[in-house]
Design a protein around this motif. Sequence first.
Motif, PDB file in Angstrom:
ATOM      1  N   LEU A 103       0.745  -1.209   0.066  1.00 45.57           N
ATOM      2  CA  LEU A 103      -0.037   0.046   0.035  1.00 45.57           C
ATOM      3  C   LEU A 103       0.987   1.175   0.189  1.00 45.57           C
ATOM      4  CD1 LEU A 103      -2.917   0.910   0.225  1.00 45.57           C
ATOM      5  CD2 LEU A 103      -2.770   1.125   2.860  1.00 45.57           C
ATOM      6  N   HIS A 104       0.573   2.005  -0.946  1.00 45.27           N
ATOM      7  CA  HIS A 104       1.421   3.203  -1.151  1.00 45.27           C
ATOM      8  C   HIS A 104       1.154   4.212   0.113  1.00 45.27           C
ATOM      9  CE1 HIS A 104       3.881   6.549  -2.476  1.00 45.27           C
ATOM     10  NE2 HIS A 104       2.972   7.040  -3.530  1.00 45.27           N
ATOM     11  N   PHE A 105       2.100   4.347   0.961  1.00 43.80           N
ATOM     12  CA  PHE A 105       2.020   5.309   2.062  1.00 43.80           C
ATOM     13  C   PHE A 105       1.421   6.698   1.765  1.00 43.80           C
ATOM     14  CE2 PHE A 105       3.727   8.283   5.345  1.00 43.80           C
ATOM     15  CZ  PHE A 105       3.434   7.757   6.421  1.00 43.80           C
ATOM     16  N   GLY A 106       0.608   6.832   2.757  1.00 43.55           N
ATOM     17  CA  GLY A 106      -0.136   8.408   2.596  1.00 43.55           C
ATOM     18  C   GLY A 106      -1.193   8.516   1.450  1.00 43.55           C
ATOM     19  N   THR A 107      -1.782   7.294   0.914  1.00 44.43           N
ATOM     20  CA  THR A 107      -2.624   7.555  -0.082  1.00 44.43           C
ATOM     21  C   THR A 107      -3.980   6.798   0.486  1.00 44.43           C
ATOM     22  OG1 THR A 107      -1.831   5.410  -1.125  1.00 44.43           O
ATOM     23  CG2 THR A 107      -0.788   7.457  -1.842  1.00 44.43           C
ATOM     24  N   ASN A 108      -4.948   7.258  -0.444  1.00 41.75           N
ATOM     25  CA  ASN A 108      -6.436   6.591  -0.152  1.00 41.75           C
ATOM     26  C   ASN A 108      -6.230   5.168  -1.142  1.00 41.75           C
ATOM     27  OD1 ASN A 108      -9.068   6.053   0.404  1.00 41.75           O
ATOM     28  ND2 ASN A 108      -9.638   7.583  -0.943  1.00 41.75           N
ATOM     29  N   ASN A 109      -5.989   4.306  -0.511  1.00 42.11           N
ATOM     30  CA  ASN A 109      -6.300   2.770  -1.059  1.00 42.11           C
ATOM     31  C   ASN A 109      -5.540   2.710  -2.620  1.00 42.11           C
ATOM     32  OD1 ASN A 109      -7.114   0.344  -0.861  1.00 42.11           O
ATOM     33  ND2 ASN A 109      -8.993   0.579  -2.098  1.00 42.11           N
ATOM     34  N   ARG A 157       1.210   0.006  -4.930  1.00 44.76           N
ATOM     35  CA  ARG A 157       2.312   0.018  -5.778  1.00 44.76           C
ATOM     36  C   ARG A 157       3.002  -1.046  -5.986  1.00 44.76           C
ATOM     37  NH1 ARG A 157       6.414   4.411  -3.252  1.00 44.76           N
ATOM     38  NH2 ARG A 157       6.700   2.725  -1.718  1.00 44.76           N
ATOM     39  N   TYR A 158       3.642  -1.352  -7.080  1.00 46.33           N
ATOM     40  CA  TYR A 158       4.436  -2.273  -7.360  1.00 46.33           C
ATOM     41  C   TYR A 158       5.820  -1.814  -7.582  1.00 46.33           C
ATOM     42  CZ  TYR A 158       6.567  -6.077 -10.193  1.00 46.33           C
ATOM     43  OH  TYR A 158       7.462  -7.183 -10.767  1.00 46.33           O
ATOM     44  N   THR A 159       6.865  -2.390  -7.073  1.00 43.94           N
ATOM     45  CA  THR A 159       8.163  -1.776  -7.037  1.00 43.94           C
ATOM     46  C   THR A 159       9.282  -3.033  -7.469  1.00 43.94           C
ATOM     47  OG1 THR A 159       7.625  -0.267  -5.298  1.00 43.94           O
ATOM     48  CG2 THR A 159      10.043  -0.741  -5.696  1.00 43.94           C
TER      49      THR A 159
END
Length: 216
Positions: free
Chosen positions: A184-190, A193-195
């Motif tokens: 889950l991308h920190f600080g976002t609404n749902n 992120r694939y890294t």
Amino acid sequence: ERYFGTLDKSILSPDWLNWFIGFTEGGGGLLYSKDSAYFVLTQKESKVLESIERVLGFGRVIMFKHRSVYSRYIVTKKEHLVLLFYLFNGNLRLEPRLKQLYYWARLFDVLFNSRLVFVSLSDAWLSGFIVAEGRFNIVVVRREDINLLRPTYRIRLRFTLYQKGDKTLLESMRDLIGYGYVNLHFGTNNVFRYTLDSIASLSKLIEYLEFYKLKT
């Protein structure tokens, strides 16, 4: 069948169509209201939208200036929207776009194919999706080196791909490439992120993109 006469068949190919569908699923909207529909693609780089307009032979590109400069490719005529419907019908990978297409089918009173296609590395869909939702970064990491009595720096190459609401697509990507992680991308609404941040994982992605090239 009469709608397909507007297409530039000298440029159109399965690779281009798959790229276009991927780009649409990442950065487009199959929008609708009670009695009308329209299609929108938004991108900072106007040239790629202009190339889409050129290949399809309809729609228009408009530039906007609001905080930053961006462009939109917009289609509003019913006959052209019906053509786009037939291009997308049975060829989508993502559930949210499938739901939007369903409302188009009801509005246009045409047969709807509810099948979702599996994501693959054997077509250009992912290349289009990356243009809309992917990022290539260089990360500089500072490290203190007690032996050299001064800081050293490590350069890391990183690729990230984003998807809101559902991480299934990103997990499929991870499984296809065989590397990376989804969180889950920190600080976002749902937003998930694939890294990829290792040489081995990036090499496989670059090998794919050398065959199905990015268009921006």
